[in-house]
Design a protein around this motif. Structure first.
Motif, PDB file in Angstrom:
ATOM      1  N   PHE A   1       0.877  -1.224   0.005  1.00 56.68           N
ATOM      2  CA  PHE A   1      -0.165  -0.027  -0.080  1.00 56.68           C
ATOM      3  C   PHE A   1       0.830   1.303  -0.123  1.00 56.68           C
ATOM      4  O   PHE A   1       0.354   2.281  -0.099  1.00 56.68           O
ATOM      5  CB  PHE A   1      -1.002  -0.006   1.052  1.00 56.68           C
ATOM      6  CG  PHE A   1      -2.050  -0.929   1.106  1.00 56.68           C
ATOM      7  CD1 PHE A   1      -2.982  -0.764  -0.022  1.00 56.68           C
ATOM      8  CD2 PHE A   1      -2.009  -2.290   1.784  1.00 56.68           C
ATOM      9  CE1 PHE A   1      -4.009  -1.618  -0.035  1.00 56.68           C
ATOM     10  CE2 PHE A   1      -3.190  -3.117   1.645  1.00 56.68           C
ATOM     11  CZ  PHE A   1      -4.252  -2.946   0.812  1.00 56.68           C
ATOM     12  N   ILE A   2       2.178   1.069   0.481  1.00 52.63           N
ATOM     13  CA  ILE A   2       3.050   2.253   0.362  1.00 52.63           C
ATOM     14  C   ILE A   2       4.050   1.965  -1.094  1.00 52.63           C
ATOM     15  O   ILE A   2       3.954   2.999  -1.850  1.00 52.63           O
ATOM     16  CB  ILE A   2       3.942   2.047   1.394  1.00 52.63           C
ATOM     17  CG1 ILE A   2       3.342   2.622   2.786  1.00 52.63           C
ATOM     18  CG2 ILE A   2       5.158   3.070   1.355  1.00 52.63           C
ATOM     19  CD1 ILE A   2       4.131   2.572   3.906  1.00 52.63           C
ATOM     20  N   ARG A   3       4.309   0.916  -1.515  1.00 50.85           N
ATOM     21  CA  ARG A   3       5.420   0.812  -2.580  1.00 50.85           C
ATOM     22  C   ARG A   3       4.568   0.914  -3.790  1.00 50.85           C
ATOM     23  O   ARG A   3       5.190   1.832  -4.971  1.00 50.85           O
ATOM     24  CB  ARG A   3       5.745  -0.744  -2.451  1.00 50.85           C
ATOM     25  CG  ARG A   3       6.752  -0.978  -1.533  1.00 50.85           C
ATOM     26  CD  ARG A   3       7.094  -2.585  -1.661  1.00 50.85           C
ATOM     27  NE  ARG A   3       8.067  -2.894  -0.576  1.00 50.85           N
ATOM     28  CZ  ARG A   3       9.357  -2.695  -0.595  1.00 50.85           C
ATOM     29  NH1 ARG A   3       9.896  -2.195  -1.701  1.00 50.85           N
ATOM     30  NH2 ARG A   3      10.202  -3.099   0.490  1.00 50.85           N
ATOM     31  N   ILE A   4       3.339   0.450  -4.069  1.00 49.90           N
ATOM     32  CA  ILE A   4       2.668   0.734  -5.384  1.00 49.90           C
ATOM     33  C   ILE A   4       2.283   2.075  -5.566  1.00 49.90           C
ATOM     34  O   ILE A   4       2.686   2.652  -6.826  1.00 49.90           O
ATOM     35  CB  ILE A   4       1.349  -0.339  -5.513  1.00 49.90           C
ATOM     36  CG1 ILE A   4       1.718  -1.718  -5.407  1.00 49.90           C
ATOM     37  CG2 ILE A   4       0.476   0.039  -6.658  1.00 49.90           C
ATOM     38  CD1 ILE A   4       0.647  -2.648  -5.458  1.00 49.90           C
ATOM     39  N   PRO A   5       1.815   2.713  -4.767  1.00 50.41           N
ATOM     40  CA  PRO A   5       1.382   4.533  -5.097  1.00 50.41           C
ATOM     41  C   PRO A   5       2.919   4.961  -5.138  1.00 50.41           C
ATOM     42  O   PRO A   5       2.962   5.942  -6.284  1.00 50.41           O
ATOM     43  CB  PRO A   5       0.877   4.873  -3.897  1.00 50.41           C
ATOM     44  CG  PRO A   5       0.251   3.803  -3.106  1.00 50.41           C
ATOM     45  CD  PRO A   5       1.167   2.585  -3.472  1.00 50.41           C
TER      46      PRO A   5
END
Length: 131
Positions: free
Chosen positions: A8-12
């Motif tokens: 949820f942090i890496r993708i955006p």
């Protein structure tokens, strides 16, 4: 700990950097002119952005052997880009909203991305560090 929460942090983060880097490549000379930067420097920024985004994804893949290092390198690629964006284009206005005086907007979004990049540098892939 939820092993999927980091996505949820890496993708955006990755999407933001890949999109912005690729966008610069699409019109390198025009973007450089608009930002008042040499084309070579903007090309380096675009490369760093794309690599930071790709590194954020690759560093999160559980089976990748050097995921901790890749995560740290992704943060290391992104941090100077964000510092440059803040100090060259967005400082001293904090609010993200663009105005006549600050057509590029403020730096609250860039500060958040810088925080994520620093977290990646300092912690790497926490999951792999715990093992």
């Amino acid at each position: 700990m939820n092993t999927f929460a980091h996505w949820f942090i890496r993708i955006p983060f990755a999407a933001t950097f890949i999109f912005h880097g690729a966008g610069k490549f699409a019109n390198l000379s025009g973007s450089a002119e608009m930002m008042g930067m040499p084309v070579f420097l903007l090309a380096l920024v675009a490369i760093a952005e794309v690599l930071a985004g790709v590194g954020a994804i690759v560093g999160g893949v559980a089976s990748f052997p050097k995921k901790d290092l890749v995560t740290r390198l992704a943060g290391l690629a992104a941090a100077p880009v964000m510092l440059g964006a803040i100090f060259m284009f967005h400082f001293p206005r904090f609010s993200f909203v663009a105005t006549e005086e600050f057509p590029m907007g403020g730096f609250e979004f860039q500060l958040l991305l810088l925080g994520v990049a620093i977290n990646f540098i300092l912690t790497g892939n926490k999951e792999s560090a715990d093992k």
